[in-house]
Design a protein around this motif. Structure first.
Motif, PDB file in Angstrom:
ATOM      1  N   ALA A 268      -0.678  -2.844   3.397  1.00 35.69           N
ATOM      2  CA  ALA A 268      -1.739  -2.222   4.182  1.00 35.69           C
ATOM      3  C   ALA A 268      -1.259  -0.913   4.801  1.00 35.69           C
ATOM      4  CB  ALA A 268      -2.223  -3.188   5.256  1.00 35.69           C
ATOM      5  N   ARG A 269      -0.017  -0.919   5.289  1.00 35.71           N
ATOM      6  CA  ARG A 269       0.528   0.319   5.847  1.00 35.71           C
ATOM      7  C   ARG A 269       0.680   1.402   4.774  1.00 35.71           C
ATOM      8  NH1 ARG A 269       5.075  -2.472   9.784  1.00 35.71           N
ATOM      9  NH2 ARG A 269       3.639  -2.902  11.561  1.00 35.71           N
ATOM     10  N   ALA A 270       1.106   1.000   3.593  1.00 36.60           N
ATOM     11  CA  ALA A 270       1.195   1.968   2.490  1.00 36.60           C
ATOM     12  C   ALA A 270      -0.175   2.507   2.128  1.00 36.60           C
ATOM     13  CB  ALA A 270       1.852   1.313   1.282  1.00 36.60           C
ATOM     14  N   GLY A 271      -1.169   1.617   2.168  1.00 37.03           N
ATOM     15  CA  GLY A 271      -2.531   2.065   1.905  1.00 37.03           C
ATOM     16  C   GLY A 271      -3.009   3.071   2.936  1.00 37.03           C
ATOM     17  N   ILE A 272      -2.629   2.866   4.189  1.00 34.30           N
ATOM     18  CA  ILE A 272      -2.987   3.837   5.231  1.00 34.30           C
ATOM     19  C   ILE A 272      -2.320   5.186   4.948  1.00 34.30           C
ATOM     20  CG2 ILE A 272      -2.667   4.399   7.669  1.00 34.30           C
ATOM     21  CD1 ILE A 272      -3.075   1.473   8.319  1.00 34.30           C
ATOM     22  N   ASN A 273      -1.048   5.144   4.569  1.00 32.20           N
ATOM     23  CA  ASN A 273      -0.336   6.399   4.261  1.00 32.20           C
ATOM     24  C   ASN A 273      -0.997   7.141   3.100  1.00 32.20           C
ATOM     25  OD1 ASN A 273       1.519   5.902   6.288  1.00 32.20           O
ATOM     26  ND2 ASN A 273       2.980   4.875   4.911  1.00 32.20           N
ATOM     27  N   ALA A 274      -1.362   6.391   2.041  1.00 33.45           N
ATOM     28  CA  ALA A 274      -2.020   7.017   0.889  1.00 33.45           C
ATOM     29  C   ALA A 274      -3.362   7.620   1.283  1.00 33.45           C
ATOM     30  CB  ALA A 274      -2.185   6.001  -0.232  1.00 33.45           C
ATOM     31  N   ALA A 275      -4.124   6.880   2.071  1.00 34.50           N
ATOM     32  CA  ALA A 275      -5.417   7.388   2.506  1.00 34.50           C
ATOM     33  C   ALA A 275      -5.250   8.599   3.410  1.00 34.50           C
ATOM     34  CB  ALA A 275      -6.192   6.289   3.215  1.00 34.50           C
ATOM     35  N   GLN A 276      -4.217   8.561   4.255  1.00 34.40           N
ATOM     36  CA  GLN A 276      -3.967   9.704   5.139  1.00 34.40           C
ATOM     37  C   GLN A 276      -3.559  10.942   4.349  1.00 34.40           C
ATOM     38  OE1 GLN A 276      -4.300   9.674   8.760  1.00 34.40           O
ATOM     39  NE2 GLN A 276      -4.353  11.824   8.119  1.00 34.40           N
ATOM     40  N   ILE A 277      -2.767  10.730   3.294  1.00 37.88           N
ATOM     41  CA  ILE A 277      -2.359  11.855   2.439  1.00 37.88           C
ATOM     42  C   ILE A 277      -3.578  12.496   1.799  1.00 37.88           C
ATOM     43  CG2 ILE A 277      -1.172  12.433   0.289  1.00 37.88           C
ATOM     44  CD1 ILE A 277       0.984  10.423   1.089  1.00 37.88           C
TER      45      ILE A 277
END
Length: 423
Positions: free
Chosen positions: A170-179
């Protein structure tokens, strides 16, 4: 009736004959005196004037002019990394932008929604992890008391690890979405001048598309790439090895001549010379760097690079018209007896309106620049040397009237006037 006797008549005839004789002798004597005076005047005619330059040895740096084109130090094409509609252009075309400055804003509604979804997934994963930790805490004393089976305890441990993995995902997904959200706001990768925008508001762009949005070029400093004949480089190295020239030390400074012939005020420096010869052209590539703080130099501009290559000690700079070129180059000098004397010289290179001579002259030699045609017409054996001034140069201050002729100056116009007078 005649008043003169025959004797008287004869006397008158004799007197008239004597007077005529005296007049004839007087005329002959006067003609002889005039001829003698004219002959004396011809013998006393002054020696013809010749323009000379008094040469002195000096250390001269040989340089060569090589054509080249200016190139930006760094170039960055602006390309989209996410797809979407361009909502706004955030820069002025042709302006200077700094690294990190926003350039375009892409519609980010989809990407912000994905970011919120990723954050919700993280919250759910963290909740599952909290339950798994609580279950594991309760099962641990029970399994030690054999109140529950070992299998149930292992399932609780696996549930905890799965919840931890879900949190990381989920945290990786947040990073990808933020990018993606960050990429929707396109920024400048480097500092420099940005050109025209190839897209406008409302344009649909996609990553990996065929066209770029804009281009940024860093123009301070600038690169200039030039090529030089490998034969010239080898000849230069041979002259240095033979002792005819001295190599220029490292950190070579270069000068730039613009298309209109003016010299760029700031000097650059040579970065490197490629040791490999191009097999197709026989050229060696060189690269120089030129400061450009005021953005006077533009990418793609054609220039000429003045590149120093070697120093010649004790060389002489002689006007081109003073040197007779051929299989053996020669000049004419005025010796101590004011007579003309030919001298063979070794011409190394052209520098402006002068030839650079390494051998054949001595300090103080008076090299004839003009006036030889006058000497040839007159057939004189002696000449009067006068310092020559190049046409268009500033005339020297008047000299004292007691100075000799060798202390005065003669120009090309003076020589032409003297030639007309002689004719």
């Amino acid at each position: 009736m005649s008043y003169f006797t025959p004797n008287t008549t004869n006397t008158l005839k004799l007197a008239a004959l004597a007077a005529a004789t005296m007049l004839a002798l007087s005329a002959c004597n006067q003609g002889g005196d005039n001829a003698s005076a004219q002959k004396g005047t011809e013998q006393e005619a002054p020696a013809p004037l010749v323009g000379v330059v008094t040469v002195q040895p000096q250390n001269i740096t040989l340089s060569t002019e090589l054509p080249g084109r200016l190139e930006s130090r760094r170039i960055a094409d602006i390309l989209p990394q996410v797809g979407g509609i361009i909502k706004k252009r955030l820069f002025q075309e042709g302006s200077y932008v700094r690294a990190g400055q926003p350039l375009y804003q892409i519609d980010d509604a989809v990407y912000t929604t994905a970011l919120e979804n990723a954050r919700a997934q993280l919250a759910s994963a963290q909740s599952a992890l909290a339950k798994a930790n609580a279950d594991l805490s309760r099962y641990k004393p029970l399994v030690e008391a054999d109140a529950i089976s070992k299998q149930e305890y292992d399932a609780a441990v696996a549930a905890k690890r799965s919840a931890e993995a879900s949190v990381k995902a989920a945290r990786a997904g947040i990073n990808a979405a933020q990018i993606n959200v960050n990429y929707s706001r396109i920024t400048a990768p480097i500092s420099g001048y940005i050109g025209q925008s190839f897209v406008s508001e409302g344009t649909l762009v996609s990553p990996g598309g065929p066209s770029k949005l804009a281009t940024i070029q860093q123009t301070d400093p600038m690169y200039v790439n030039v090529t030089q004949s490998a034969a010239e480089v080898m000849q230069l190295r041979q002259d240095i090895a033979d002792g005819k020239m001295q190599s220029v030390n490292g950190g070579v400074e270069i000068e730039i001549k613009l298309e209109n012939g003016t010299l760029y005020p700031l000097k650059g420096r040579l970065l490197f010379a490629d040791p490999t010869v191009d097999q197709t052209t026989g050229q060696v590539t060189l690269r120089a760097e030129v400061p450009n703080p005021d953005n006077i130099l533009l990418p793609g501009l054609y220039v000429r690079v003045v590149l120093p290559q070697a120093d010649i000690p004790n060389a002489f700079a002689v006007p081109q018209q003073a040197v007779t070129r051929g299989e053996s180059n020669s000049v004419m000098i005025v010796n101590a007896e004011n007579s003309l004397e030919p001298r063979q010289v070794n011409v190394v290179q052209q520098q402006g309106n002068n030839w650079i001579i390494s051998d054949g002259l001595q300090a103080g030699d008076k090299v004839v620049v003009n006036g030889l045609s006058i000497v040839g017409m007159s057939g004189a054996k002696k000449v009067t040397p006068q310092e020559w001034t190049a046409p268009g140069s500033e005339a020297p201050a008047p000299t004292d009237m007691n100075n000799t002729a060798s202390d005065t100056e003669i120009t090309s116009d003076d020589a032409d006037q003297a030639a007309s007078t002689a004719q």
